[in-house]
Design a protein around this motif. Structure first.
Motif, PDB file in Angstrom:
ATOM      1  N   ILE A  91      38.544  44.706  35.060  1.00 46.62           N
ATOM      2  CA  ILE A  91      38.119  43.304  35.165  1.00 46.62           C
ATOM      3  C   ILE A  91      39.081  42.478  34.322  1.00 46.62           C
ATOM      4  CG2 ILE A  91      36.229  41.656  34.888  1.00 46.62           C
ATOM      5  CD1 ILE A  91      34.322  44.093  34.829  1.00 46.62           C
ATOM      6  N   ILE A  92      39.787  41.566  34.965  1.00 48.03           N
ATOM      7  CA  ILE A  92      40.787  40.724  34.291  1.00 48.03           C
ATOM      8  C   ILE A  92      40.312  39.275  34.356  1.00 48.03           C
ATOM      9  CG2 ILE A  92      43.211  40.020  34.256  1.00 48.03           C
ATOM     10  CD1 ILE A  92      43.861  42.588  35.791  1.00 48.03           C
ATOM     11  N   HIS A  93      40.302  38.590  33.215  1.00 53.56           N
ATOM     12  CA  HIS A  93      39.774  37.216  33.194  1.00 53.56           C
ATOM     13  C   HIS A  93      40.578  36.337  32.235  1.00 53.56           C
ATOM     14  CE1 HIS A  93      36.961  33.877  33.265  1.00 53.56           C
ATOM     15  NE2 HIS A  93      37.058  33.846  31.941  1.00 53.56           N
ATOM     16  N   LYS A  94      40.741  35.086  32.678  1.00 51.75           N
ATOM     17  CA  LYS A  94      41.300  34.042  31.820  1.00 51.75           C
ATOM     18  C   LYS A  94      40.933  32.692  32.428  1.00 51.75           C
ATOM     19  CE  LYS A  94      45.594  32.272  29.786  1.00 51.75           C
ATOM     20  NZ  LYS A  94      47.079  32.429  29.704  1.00 51.75           N
ATOM     21  N   ARG A  95      40.194  31.923  31.685  1.00 49.97           N
ATOM     22  CA  ARG A  95      39.756  30.596  32.102  1.00 49.97           C
ATOM     23  C   ARG A  95      39.089  30.629  33.473  1.00 49.97           C
ATOM     24  NH1 ARG A  95      45.055  29.317  30.153  1.00 49.97           N
ATOM     25  NH2 ARG A  95      44.968  28.503  28.005  1.00 49.97           N
ATOM     26  N   THR A  98      39.280  35.208  37.647  1.00 55.05           N
ATOM     27  CA  THR A  98      38.556  36.455  37.450  1.00 55.05           C
ATOM     28  C   THR A  98      38.976  37.431  38.542  1.00 55.05           C
ATOM     29  OG1 THR A  98      36.644  35.303  36.498  1.00 55.05           O
ATOM     30  CG2 THR A  98      36.305  37.569  37.245  1.00 55.05           C
ATOM     31  N   ILE A  99      39.492  38.574  38.144  1.00 51.86           N
ATOM     32  CA  ILE A  99      40.016  39.559  39.089  1.00 51.86           C
ATOM     33  C   ILE A  99      39.408  40.925  38.778  1.00 51.86           C
ATOM     34  CG2 ILE A  99      42.112  40.609  40.069  1.00 51.86           C
ATOM     35  CD1 ILE A  99      43.693  38.274  38.824  1.00 51.86           C
ATOM     36  N   THR A 100      38.960  41.614  39.802  1.00 51.90           N
ATOM     37  CA  THR A 100      38.564  43.019  39.649  1.00 51.90           C
ATOM     38  C   THR A 100      39.551  43.872  40.427  1.00 51.90           C
ATOM     39  OG1 THR A 100      37.059  42.975  41.545  1.00 51.90           O
ATOM     40  CG2 THR A 100      36.123  42.449  39.391  1.00 51.90           C
ATOM     41  N   VAL A 101      39.950  44.967  39.825  1.00 53.58           N
ATOM     42  CA  VAL A 101      40.946  45.849  40.444  1.00 53.58           C
ATOM     43  C   VAL A 101      40.434  47.283  40.381  1.00 53.58           C
ATOM     44  CG1 VAL A 101      43.343  46.636  40.439  1.00 53.58           C
ATOM     45  CG2 VAL A 101      42.784  44.323  39.638  1.00 53.58           C
ATOM     46  N   CYS A 102      40.425  47.939  41.523  1.00 55.50           N
ATOM     47  CA  CYS A 102      40.079  49.354  41.586  1.00 55.50           C
ATOM     48  C   CYS A 102      41.034  50.027  42.577  1.00 55.50           C
ATOM     49  CB  CYS A 102      38.627  49.566  42.012  1.00 55.50           C
ATOM     50  SG  CYS A 102      38.099  51.296  41.930  1.00 55.50           S
ATOM     51  N   PHE A 103      41.659  51.083  42.154  1.00 55.07           N
ATOM     52  CA  PHE A 103      42.629  51.772  42.997  1.00 55.07           C
ATOM     53  C   PHE A 103      41.982  52.831  43.883  1.00 55.07           C
ATOM     54  CE2 PHE A 103      45.308  49.728  39.951  1.00 55.07           C
ATOM     55  CZ  PHE A 103      46.508  49.496  40.614  1.00 55.07           C
ATOM     56  N   TYR A 104      40.641  52.791  43.970  1.00 49.73           N
ATOM     57  CA  TYR A 104      39.903  53.685  44.857  1.00 49.73           C
ATOM     58  C   TYR A 104      38.854  52.859  45.590  1.00 49.73           C
ATOM     59  CZ  TYR A 104      41.908  57.345  41.920  1.00 49.73           C
ATOM     60  OH  TYR A 104      42.766  58.150  41.227  1.00 49.73           O
ATOM     61  N   GLU A 105      38.607  53.213  46.829  1.00 51.45           N
ATOM     62  CA  GLU A 105      37.551  52.538  47.581  1.00 51.45           C
ATOM     63  C   GLU A 105      36.244  53.261  47.309  1.00 51.45           C
ATOM     64  OE1 GLU A 105      36.585  50.929  52.116  1.00 51.45           O
ATOM     65  OE2 GLU A 105      38.429  52.042  51.684  1.00 51.45           O
ATOM     66  N   THR A 106      35.348  52.602  46.607  1.00 54.45           N
ATOM     67  CA  THR A 106      34.099  53.232  46.172  1.00 54.45           C
ATOM     68  C   THR A 106      32.905  52.597  46.864  1.00 54.45           C
ATOM     69  OG1 THR A 106      33.823  51.711  44.309  1.00 54.45           O
ATOM     70  CG2 THR A 106      35.117  53.711  43.911  1.00 54.45           C
ATOM     71  N   THR A 124      26.262  33.046  37.585  1.00 55.19           N
ATOM     72  CA  THR A 124      26.271  31.831  36.773  1.00 55.19           C
ATOM     73  C   THR A 124      27.642  31.601  36.134  1.00 55.19           C
ATOM     74  OG1 THR A 124      25.440  33.127  34.897  1.00 55.19           O
ATOM     75  CG2 THR A 124      23.807  32.001  36.300  1.00 55.19           C
ATOM     76  N   ASP A 125      28.301  32.680  35.737  1.00 55.33           N
ATOM     77  CA  ASP A 125      29.656  32.602  35.182  1.00 55.33           C
ATOM     78  C   ASP A 125      30.254  34.000  35.206  1.00 55.33           C
ATOM     79  OD1 ASP A 125      28.300  33.927  33.168  1.00 55.33           O
ATOM     80  OD2 ASP A 125      28.287  32.207  31.803  1.00 55.33           O
ATOM     81  N   MET A 129      28.739  38.030  35.888  1.00 57.55           N
ATOM     82  CA  MET A 129      29.348  38.960  36.841  1.00 57.55           C
ATOM     83  C   MET A 129      29.710  40.287  36.173  1.00 57.55           C
ATOM     84  SD  MET A 129      32.833  38.433  39.013  1.00 57.55           S
ATOM     85  CE  MET A 129      33.649  39.839  39.763  1.00 57.55           C
ATOM     86  N   ILE A 130      30.256  40.216  34.973  1.00 58.09           N
ATOM     87  CA  ILE A 130      30.650  41.437  34.258  1.00 58.09           C
ATOM     88  C   ILE A 130      29.446  42.326  33.991  1.00 58.09           C
ATOM     89  CG2 ILE A 130      31.488  42.306  32.030  1.00 58.09           C
ATOM     90  CD1 ILE A 130      33.424  39.916  31.991  1.00 58.09           C
ATOM     91  N   PHE A 131      28.368  41.741  33.506  1.00 56.68           N
ATOM     92  CA  PHE A 131      27.208  42.565  33.190  1.00 56.68           C
ATOM     93  C   PHE A 131      26.502  43.061  34.447  1.00 56.68           C
ATOM     94  CE2 PHE A 131      27.224  40.123  29.030  1.00 56.68           C
ATOM     95  CZ  PHE A 131      27.743  41.203  28.324  1.00 56.68           C
ATOM     96  N   ARG A 132      26.611  42.328  35.544  1.00 52.46           N
ATOM     97  CA  ARG A 132      26.044  42.828  36.802  1.00 52.46           C
ATOM     98  C   ARG A 132      26.859  44.012  37.339  1.00 52.46           C
ATOM     99  NH1 ARG A 132      21.789  40.287  38.515  1.00 52.46           N
ATOM    100  NH2 ARG A 132      21.372  38.177  37.750  1.00 52.46           N
TER     101      ARG A 132
END
Length: 308
Positions: A91-95, A98-106, A124-125, A129-132
């Motif tokens: 999970i990559i975030h700045k301002r 917000t990007i999620t990256v996974c090199f496998y299809e799960t 909500t923000d 999303m991160i905690f979900r």
């Protein structure tokens, strides 16, 4: 594959990036990785760290960017050495990025998107999303653990009928999977404990974190229970195999001893010496009777001592 999601009122797919949208990258190509890095000036080592299958659950900051690596369950081919394992989700975030990256299809990420679309509330923000994502990973750990439990029961039923190598190897592979699960879940719990103090958590997030803690604890305890059961099962069947081997060896030894007496008697009477039966027409019959009587007596003694 790269997908843009509007997260305001449920998940709606977008054709291009917009501020505060969610960029989902699954099995990204080198061109997609290069495009994302150049467009948003993401530190180049972020994606390489996420691609490392052995990367532990952690977080770090670099030039205003935050990287969170979460370990999620993943199912390989059923004939794989470890059919159930874990892979990193970044999970990559700045301002407003917000990007999620996974090199496998799960299945977890597919289900996560589907569930959020049905939920039709969005996030909500980025903290929500991160905690979900944490909550979804815990739920999927429990789902995979149920599947592992079913496989354990199936292998045990097969071993009850016949102790074979295939079932024992299957149990050993499941033990490896449980080891991966236990390590990853503990890493996620430690990461969650740190993020509670690093992210801007509100009351709703606090309730969500409590749910995540409950699910994570249940997943960890379930993994420990299944691991203990599997270890006990492996020890039990190992003892059964050793006991069967001892029984076979004892039987073979007893049979060898029984066969030794006729051989000994035949050798004694067959020596080129005077034994009183050289001229007797009943010499062979006498030697045969003595061999049978001695072998029968030895067999009776072994049976009384339960050596056969």
């Amino acid at each position: 594959m790269k997908t843009y999601w509007n997260t305001n009122n449920g998940l709606k797919q977008l054709n291009e990036w917009q501020p505060n949208c969610w960029i989902q990258m699954t099995c990204p190509t080198e061109d997609e990785q290069r495009e994302i890095e150049e467009r948003f000036s993401i530190p180049d080592y972020f994606l390489s760290d996420i691609s490392d299958t052995d990367e532990r659950a952690r977080y770090e900051y670099d030039d205003g960017w935050m990287l969170i690596i979460l370990r999620i369950p993943y199912v390989k081919e059923i004939r794989s050495r470890t059919p159930y394992t874990t892979v990193p989700l970044g999970i990559i975030h700045k301002r407003d990025v917000t990007i999620t990256v996974c090199f496998y299809e799960t299945n977890m990420m597919i289900d996560f998107v589907s569930y959020q679309q049905k939920r039709a509330e969005g996030f909500t923000d980025y903290v929500d999303m991160i905690f979900r994502l944490f909550l979804s990973s815990a739920v999927w750990y429990l789902k995979r653990l149920k599947q592992i439990s079913t496989l354990i029961d199936k292998a045990k039923r097969n071993l009850d009928h016949e102790v074979n190598n295939e079932s024992l190897i299957g149990l050993s592979r499941l033990q490896d999977s449980l080891t991966y699960f236990n390590t990853s879940i503990r890493g996620n719990e430690n990461l969650l404990a740190k993020l509670k103090f690093k992210l801007q958590v509100d009351e709703l997030d606090a309730d969500l974190i409590e749910d995540v803690n409950i699910e994570m604890s249940q997943a960890r305890e379930t993994t420990s229970i299944y691991s203990d059961i599997l270890e006990s099962t492996m020890d039990t069947y190992s003892s059964i195999i050793n006991n069967n081997m001892n029984t076979v060896m004892r039987t073979l030894t007893s049979v060898s001893i029984l066969m030794m007496f006729p051989t000994l008697i035949a050798s004694l009477f067959g020596m080129n010496l005077i034994n009183g039966m050289e001229q007797s027409s009943y010499g062979f019959l006498i030697a045969l009777v003595i061999s049978v009587v001695v072998s029968g007596l030895c067999w009776w003694i072994f049976r009384r001592r339960r050596l056969i």
